[in-house]
Design an enzyme around this catalytic site. Structure first.
Site, mmCIF file in Angstrom:
data_model
loop_
_atom_site.group_PDB
_atom_site.id
_atom_site.type_symbol
_atom_site.label_atom_id
_atom_site.label_comp_id
_atom_site.label_asym_id
_atom_site.label_seq_id
_atom_site.Cartn_x
_atom_site.Cartn_y
_atom_site.Cartn_z
ATOM 1 N N GLY A 200 37.173 43.821 32.775
ATOM 2 C CA GLY A 200 35.885 43.544 32.080
ATOM 3 C C GLY A 200 35.523 41.966 32.261
ATOM 4 O O GLY A 200 35.506 41.389 33.027
ATOM 5 N N SER B 42 42.146 42.260 37.013
ATOM 6 C CA SER B 42 40.867 41.591 36.854
ATOM 7 C C SER B 42 40.855 40.915 35.761
ATOM 8 O O SER B 42 41.765 39.816 35.483
ATOM 9 C CB SER B 42 39.871 42.890 36.935
ATOM 10 O OG SER B 42 38.641 42.136 36.998
ATOM 11 N N TRP B 43 39.902 40.936 34.830
ATOM 12 C CA TRP B 43 39.897 40.332 33.571
ATOM 13 C C TRP B 43 41.385 40.427 32.772
ATOM 14 O O TRP B 43 41.805 39.465 32.166
ATOM 15 C CB TRP B 43 38.855 40.577 32.606
ATOM 16 C CG TRP B 43 39.143 40.425 31.132
ATOM 17 C CD1 TRP B 43 39.340 41.378 30.460
ATOM 18 C CD2 TRP B 43 39.228 39.306 30.477
ATOM 19 N NE1 TRP B 43 39.440 41.122 28.939
ATOM 20 C CE2 TRP B 43 39.456 39.767 29.187
ATOM 21 C CE3 TRP B 43 39.343 37.975 30.808
ATOM 22 C CZ2 TRP B 43 39.773 38.691 28.081
ATOM 23 C CZ3 TRP B 43 39.543 37.047 29.787
ATOM 24 C CH2 TRP B 43 39.856 37.431 28.380
ATOM 25 N N ASP C 153 38.908 41.109 48.328
ATOM 26 C CA ASP C 153 38.389 41.250 47.130
ATOM 27 C C ASP C 153 37.269 40.185 46.964
ATOM 28 O O ASP C 153 37.463 39.133 47.015
ATOM 29 C CB ASP C 153 39.382 40.941 46.074
ATOM 30 C CG ASP C 153 39.020 41.233 44.647
ATOM 31 O OD1 ASP C 153 38.121 41.040 44.117
ATOM 32 O OD2 ASP C 153 40.229 41.302 43.801
ATOM 33 N N HIS D 210 38.773 45.091 45.451
ATOM 34 C CA HIS D 210 39.019 44.720 44.216
ATOM 35 C C HIS D 210 39.569 45.822 43.237
ATOM 36 O O HIS D 210 40.585 45.510 42.443
ATOM 37 C CB HIS D 210 37.793 44.034 43.125
ATOM 38 C CG HIS D 210 38.150 43.715 41.959
ATOM 39 N ND1 HIS D 210 39.045 42.463 41.651
ATOM 40 C CD2 HIS D 210 37.925 43.954 40.645
ATOM 41 C CE1 HIS D 210 39.022 42.382 40.159
ATOM 42 N NE2 HIS D 210 38.478 43.321 39.881
#
Length: 326
Positions: free
Chosen positions: A51, A123-124, A278, A306
């Site tokens: 996120g 990711s985050w 990605d 991704h």
């Protein structure tokens, strides 16, 4: 190293339910939802979702061997099953920063009586994992990182302003359609204004545009059902509010902070997994981390975007958790 074109790809472990869960008071009126599944006597591992604002899903549990791991998941502040929830426009995000989340991870580790654990983030979650490991290296036994994101200014600009727009011009047109043309020179700020609007219709419209733009670019091949999920009102509003809050502040990090502090974690066994195509977190970021940290095992996965559940990426992630379990 590049993924071989001929290999038997690993996939998810079978579905599993938590054997323990709860809400942990982390201060400032916040409670984070946590759960534990797998083997109570297994190797502890914590999964940090993306996120920010995405929350955990049942499939996140399935990236670990349930016989080998004591698997800990939690929903970060103000999203998922944590409270208060960012869908409420009156909920302030002032006490939702990278460093609040790092402190939450430590509080959860202490609450569960864990000495050190494998930290897994995508990711985050990769930025949060690096931040946590650099702050508490003695508590991290291993790192598994996917879709590397370090919230440097050019990374935020690439996805939310111009860059990914050249790859997805049709979806980008939908994304910017909620912003007047004379305000499009800084889309992150323009969305911040609308996500804080007193008009609920304007808030929801902006949230859906923000969230569905991301969902469109997450996967190598289109997944309409994923885009539809990201457009669900409550999910979109919380996701967009929290994510925009972090993008505006570049993750509350100095521009090169996570690269400059690699020496703090150089000794920790680590695996870095990145999709070649990605668009959300371009491979250049993962490559920069690889160059700064050559001791970490690095995989550039061909034919992948991704999302963590794309076949080649999921294979490398489960291969890594299996190996660290041994």
């Amino acid at each position: 190293m590049r993924q071989s074109l001929v290999m038997e790809l690993r996939t998810f472990y079978p579905p599993i339910e938590p054997y323990d869960s709860g809400l942990l008071d982390v201060g400032e009126g916040n409670q984070i939802y946590w759960e534990v599944c797998g083997n109570p006597d297994g190797k502890p591992a914590v999964m940090l979702h993306g996120g920010p604002g995405g929350g955990c899903t049942p499939d996140h549990r399935r990236q670990f061997d349930p016989q080998a791991y004591r698997i800990v998941l939690f929903d970060q502040r103000n999203c998922g099953r944590s409270t208060p929830h960012a869908v409420d426009p009156n909920v302030s995000l002032e006490s939702n920063t990278t460093w609040h989340l790092v402190a939450d991870i430590e509080r959860l580790r202490e609450h569960l009586g864990i000495d050190d654990w494998l930290v897994f983030g995508g990711s985050w979650g990769s930025a949060l994992a690096l931040s946590y490991a650099q702050a508490h290296p003695e508590r991290v036994g291993a790192l598994v990182l996917r879709g590397i994101f370090m919230l440097r200014p050019f990374e935020v600009y690439w996805f939310y302003q111009e860059g990914a727009s050249l790859m997805f011009p049709d979806a980008y047109e939908e994304y910017v359609s909620v912003i007047p043309e004379d305000e499009r020179d800084d889309l992150v700020e323009a969305f911040a204004v609308r996500l804080a609007s007193s008009d609920p219709e304007e808030r929801v419209r902006a949230a859906r545009a923000w969230s569905q733009w991301e969902a469109t670019a997450l996967t190598l091949r289109p997944r309409p059902e994923l885009v539809e999920h990201f457009g669900e009102t409550d999910y979109a509003v919380a996701f967009a509010r929290i994510e925009n809050h972090y993008m505006r502040h570049h993750g509350f990090l100095e521009p090169e902070q996570l690269l400059e502090n690699v020496d703090r974690i150089r000794h920790i066994p680590a695996v870095i997994v990145q999709g070649r195509y990605d668009v959300c977190t371009p491979p250049a970021t993962a490559w920069d981390l690889h160059r700064a940290w050559p001791e970490a095992e690095f995989h550039m996965v061909e034919d992948a975007g991704h999302a963590y559940d794309e076949p080649g990426i999921l294979h490398r992630l489960i291969e890594a958790t299996d190996r660290f379990a041994r």
